[in-house]
Design a protein around this motif. Structure first.
Motif, PDB file in Angstrom:
ATOM      1  N   ARG A   1       9.903   2.981   1.461  1.00  0.00           N
ATOM      2  CA  ARG A   1       9.471   4.024   0.524  1.00  0.00           C
ATOM      3  C   ARG A   1       7.970   3.949   0.317  1.00  0.00           C
ATOM      4  O   ARG A   1       7.277   4.954   0.311  1.00  0.00           O
ATOM      5  CB  ARG A   1      10.180   3.873  -0.832  1.00  0.00           C
ATOM      6  N   ALA A   2       7.461   2.758   0.124  1.00  0.00           N
ATOM      7  CA  ALA A   2       6.031   2.551  -0.079  1.00  0.00           C
ATOM      8  C   ALA A   2       5.730   1.103   0.255  1.00  0.00           C
ATOM      9  O   ALA A   2       6.626   0.255   0.239  1.00  0.00           O
ATOM     10  CB  ALA A   2       5.660   2.861  -1.534  1.00  0.00           C
ATOM     11  N   THR A   3       4.467   0.809   0.571  1.00  0.00           N
ATOM     12  CA  THR A   3       4.094  -0.585   0.858  1.00  0.00           C
ATOM     13  C   THR A   3       3.268  -1.172  -0.268  1.00  0.00           C
ATOM     14  O   THR A   3       3.049  -2.383  -0.294  1.00  0.00           O
ATOM     15  CB  THR A   3       3.307  -0.693   2.176  1.00  0.00           C
ATOM     16  N   THR A   4       2.770  -0.323  -1.195  1.00  0.00           N
ATOM     17  CA  THR A   4       2.030  -0.835  -2.347  1.00  0.00           C
ATOM     18  C   THR A   4       2.741  -0.421  -3.625  1.00  0.00           C
ATOM     19  O   THR A   4       3.297   0.675  -3.677  1.00  0.00           O
ATOM     20  CB  THR A   4       0.594  -0.280  -2.388  1.00  0.00           C
ATOM     21  N   PRO A   5       2.765  -1.206  -4.670  1.00  0.00           N
ATOM     22  CA  PRO A   5       2.174  -2.543  -4.756  1.00  0.00           C
ATOM     23  C   PRO A   5       2.898  -3.571  -3.883  1.00  0.00           C
ATOM     24  O   PRO A   5       2.268  -4.497  -3.404  1.00  0.00           O
ATOM     25  CB  PRO A   5       2.315  -2.890  -6.245  1.00  0.00           C
ATOM     26  N   ALA A   6       4.217  -3.438  -3.679  1.00  0.00           N
ATOM     27  CA  ALA A   6       4.953  -4.340  -2.793  1.00  0.00           C
ATOM     28  C   ALA A   6       5.812  -3.474  -1.887  1.00  0.00           C
ATOM     29  O   ALA A   6       6.123  -2.332  -2.232  1.00  0.00           O
ATOM     30  CB  ALA A   6       5.831  -5.284  -3.615  1.00  0.00           C
TER      31      ALA A   6
END
Lengths: 312, 312
Positions: free
Chosen positions: B156-161
């Motif tokens: 889904r996303a790489t930031t924050p984790a």
């Protein structure tokens, strides 16, 4: 005449398009509010519109959303002479909860019933898109599809034909606030940038994929994380007073997330529990009372059936 | 020393990233080919790399993919003195089927086993991303996640984790061809435009949402329709001779669809039936024989377990 001479009564639901990250592709239907329409076949050629509400919408069929949708449908059903539709709208035009889509969807679902349901839902979406074109100059389907299919829908693509994917969502409580300011769909589209950074687009399609997965897996936490829009919301939210207060206040009381409904000005929030949705309604009322803006709040659920045919 | 003194043996799978429309967010693991690695804890501080294959990869830990991933993991496990890893790669570096991700994922899964599985899969993805950074200067996770989780995964996303969403896919047959040309990941990223038309981005996230829905609903026809890329493929496919022939030939024999694996040069095709996947393999072989290009063809399935710990 081979078709029904009855009058059909249709309830056409309000809808929330875009659903934060899913600009132009996601939408869902609301249990409340609904427009009510009555249709009957006539021997008078063409479409006759009778407005039974206070909104003073055009009655010329080519300039009326329901009219344009019905005209498109009549071109595909040349055996029909004419149709009369009486419209009582409850969904306020310009509210951002699919008022024009309800008119278009209700009209084609009603006429289809009178024709013995000869057209598929997918075909009805195509007809109704001619109505949306009258309202916003764009043949988009993200309100139309949920109004016809019910539930949450994804429009994979609109060309060559609309490809509608129904998404089986878990129970969700929806709170909607309609602050009484005007945001025209055409204006809201104009302020969008024509190009977006690839990095933002990637973040957006990660969220769209995750929201679809969250809905289908009935994973509320994932739904909440995926309700993030890095492309449209940063631009459009500045048109809507109270946006940040409603959003942060709703998160604070436990909402999964939400944002602008369609092109606004209505805002919506999704909650897993009814008590949370009630608390969100309070946040919304307090925000617009403090801003001194007239507003309507709807506390409702997802309509899973779309337009409904009712006894007259 | 409180930890295992055993040697652990790991099979680390090849992976297909991007999956046509899901640039930087989607990926899946392959049953074949796999790298094989042996790890053991040592009293010698730091990471020791021993390459047991013909690829002549760096053995300095900070310049080696497995080494960088292990160093990141050791920073989170200060009680460990050192680790030795022997690597026998079968997945050819530069092939576009996640060779570096296999090294990084296998290394952290192996070390985690020796540490009593104290880290979650999500944490392992984070460590392994340090390895990907060595290979391509970008901390992407779209090969890493399926190598660790198995199956099809969405980032889904790489930031924050990194937020990894496993997607339960129906059985799929995968045919991969690796033509022996070089496409460096860094070069393949450089030719991408930094901005994309909003209209194309919308089409892409419609397809990403539909592909996720097709996988979760086990709807093969929808999977096939959603395997469309209007952003990356038009730019990158020109780097890969035979691309159009493989794609059109595979569709002609009944493949659901496919495209570039990762940043290429490997191409992959998905099929519902094994016989179709065999016919696709023939299309691939014929294409590259006619072009006079050396090539490998893998006919395999989706690995649903990720890296596997095996008896030594």
């Amino acid at each position: 005449m081979p078709f029904s001479s009855e009058t059909v009564r249709v309830l056409a639901p309000a809808t929330v398009a875009n659903v934060v990250c899913g600009f132009d592709v996601l939408g869902f239907a609301l249990s409340e509010p609904n427009d009510e329409m009555h249709l009957r076949l006539t021997d008078e050629p063409g479409v006759r519109i009778i407005n039974e509400d206070k909104f003073d919408l055009p009655t010329e069929p080519t300039r009326n959303v329901a009219g344009a949708a019905l005209l498109a449908m009549l071109r595909a059903a040349p055996e029909v002479t004419g149709v009369e539709v009486r419209i009582h709208k409850t969904i306020r035009p310009g509210s951002g909860i699919g008022s024009s889509a309800a008119s278009a969807a209700g009209a084609v679902v009603g006429l289809n019933h009178l024709l013995g349901n000869q057209f598929s839902k997918s075909e009805l979406v195509e007809f109704a898109m001619y109505g949306e074109e009258v309202a916003s100059w764009v043949r988009h389907a993200d309100n139309i599809a949920p109004a016809i299919y019910g539930g949450v829908t994804l429009i994979r693509a609109t060309t060559p034909a609309p490809d509608v994917v129904p998404l089986d969502a878990p129970p969700l409580f929806v709170t909607v606030v309609h602050p009484q300011i005007e945001v025209k769909t055409a204006d809201a589209r104009r302020i969008l940038k024509q190009d977006v950074p690839l990095r933002d687009a990637i973040r957006q399609w990660g969220n769209v994929g995750a929201l679809v997965a969250g809905l289908l897996k009935h994973d509320y936490a994932l739904i909440g994380r995926a309700l993030e829009d890095v492309i449209v919301e940063p631009v459009r939210s500045i048109l809507i007073p109270g946006f940040e207060q409603v959003k942060s206040g709703s998160h604070a009381v436990g909402a999964l997330g939400g944002g602008i409904s369609g092109s606004g000005p209505s805002l919506f929030m999704l909650s897993q529990h009814e008590a949370t949705a009630q608390a969100v309604a309070e946040v919304m009322r307090r925000t617009y009372e403090q801003l001194g803006l007239a507003h309507f709040v709807y506390q409702t659920t997802i309509n899973t059936t779309g337009c409904r045919i009712l006894p007259v």
